[in-house]
Design a protein around this motif. Structure first.
Motif, PDB file in Angstrom:
ATOM      1  N   ASP A 189       0.903  -1.291   0.145  1.00 55.17           N
ATOM      2  CA  ASP A 189       0.054  -0.060  -0.140  1.00 55.17           C
ATOM      3  C   ASP A 189       0.782   1.422  -0.011  1.00 55.17           C
ATOM      4  OD1 ASP A 189      -2.079   1.730   0.125  1.00 55.17           O
ATOM      5  OD2 ASP A 189      -2.473   1.486   2.206  1.00 55.17           O
ATOM      6  N   GLN A 198      -4.731  -0.104  -7.965  1.00 54.12           N
ATOM      7  CA  GLN A 198      -5.790  -0.113  -7.038  1.00 54.12           C
ATOM      8  C   GLN A 198      -7.119  -0.680  -7.401  1.00 54.12           C
ATOM      9  OE1 GLN A 198      -4.885   0.431  -4.182  1.00 54.12           O
ATOM     10  NE2 GLN A 198      -3.181   1.909  -3.839  1.00 54.12           N
ATOM     11  N   ASN A 201      -6.535  -4.432  -7.778  1.00 61.09           N
ATOM     12  CA  ASN A 201      -6.404  -5.078  -6.881  1.00 61.09           C
ATOM     13  C   ASN A 201      -7.752  -5.406  -5.998  1.00 61.09           C
ATOM     14  OD1 ASN A 201      -3.761  -5.235  -7.086  1.00 61.09           O
ATOM     15  ND2 ASN A 201      -3.391  -3.635  -5.837  1.00 61.09           N
ATOM     16  N   ARG A 202      -8.841  -4.354  -6.079  1.00 61.19           N
ATOM     17  CA  ARG A 202      -9.843  -4.559  -5.472  1.00 61.19           C
ATOM     18  C   ARG A 202     -10.741  -5.420  -6.253  1.00 61.19           C
ATOM     19  NH1 ARG A 202      -9.455   1.233  -5.025  1.00 61.19           N
ATOM     20  NH2 ARG A 202     -10.638   1.530  -7.039  1.00 61.19           N
TER      21      ARG A 202
END
Length: 275
Positions: A189, A198, A201-202
């Motif tokens: 992070d 990001q 990754n989610r």
């Protein structure tokens, strides 16, 4: 090695992992030579560490663009002058997206920074390190140096190469006083990951560690010089399985493929037939 006896050259010192690692090393009693490309950011970091209470006599910095041979030689000379006995290759560049979306400049910059630069700096420092009674070379790679994921083909190429370099060099130097180690963090992070990563990754359920977790792992490697360590689960297990039977995992990344940014060259539906 006792970290209090370590004199560390830390590249990529102004990044998220670099700053966390500098603090962890100083807290453990090490002396640190901070390196990065920006004079201003290195000077600001050095001053900030002193205001946080760290001993100024254990903090040095030098700016170097490791894409330039002259800067690499100058950094190696400074690390030799300060008798650095631990080198942490932490500098790196990201690359995310479908291969056809990545420019030639991106390919060259990523492979130059993530693979060629640590190889060249290591070669420049080896004569010094081999004269020491105890020395360590630590390469900060990635879990993507053992698992190729959709969207990270170029980044993985550099990290796979770095891991292979570290492995071969570890065996080459096995009878010397130089320990060679590879650390494979999972996603971390920090600002290294842009909004597209990001979102990826989610969408894929990829966990992220704080940079302090990587810093703690680096300290553990200095204390206990194992050859290779990966962070996180299931990444640690997947790295081992991928090494044994990579094709077994090929069907496991559909969600990752589907979470990539759309390709500008993706086929579109054909126009209706004229009647």
């Amino acid at each position: 090695m006792n970290p209090a006896h370590a004199r560390v050259l830390l590249t990529g010192a102004t990044g998220g992992i670099g700053q966390a690692s500098a603090r962890a090393l100083l807290r453990a009693g090490a002396a640190v030579l901070l390196s990065g490309r920006s004079h201003e950011r290195l000077d600001a970091l050095s001053r900030r560490l002193v205001t946080e209470g760290f001993d100024a006599t254990r903090i040095r910095w030098t700016a170097a663009d490791l894409g330039h041979a002259q800067d690499t030689r100058a950094l190696a000379s400074e690390a030799t002058r300060l008798c650095c006995n631990v080198v942490i290759h932490n500098a790196g560049l990201p690359a995310f997206g479908r291969l056809e979306q990545l420019s030639d400049d991106t390919l060259e910059a990523v492979l130059q920074t993530n693979l060629l630069a640590p190889m060249r700096l290591t070669r420049a420092l080896l004569p010094h390190l081999q004269q020491l009674t105890d020395a360590q070379l630590i390469f900060v790679g990635s879990a993507l140096g053992a698992i190729g994921l959709p969207g990270f083909s170029v980044y993985s190429a550099g990290k796979f190469g770095l891991r292979g370099f570290a492995q071969a060099l570890r065996r080459e130097l096995q009878d010397s006083t130089v320990q060679v180690q590879y650390l494979g963090p999972r996603s971390t992070d920090t600002g290294f990951n842009d909004p597209q990563v990001q979102a990826y990754n989610r969408a894929t359920g990829t966990a992220q560690d704080p940079p302090t977790a990587v810093a703690d792992a680096l300290l553990a490697l200095i204390r206990h010089p194992v050859g290779e360590r990966f962070l996180g689960f299931p990444e640690k297990f997947a790295a081992r399985l991928n090494g044994l039977a990579p094709e077994w995992l090929d069907g496991s990344f559909r969600r990752h493929r589907e979470s990539l940014p759309p390709s500008p060259s993706a086929p579109t539906a054909p126009p209706p037939l004229l009647r």
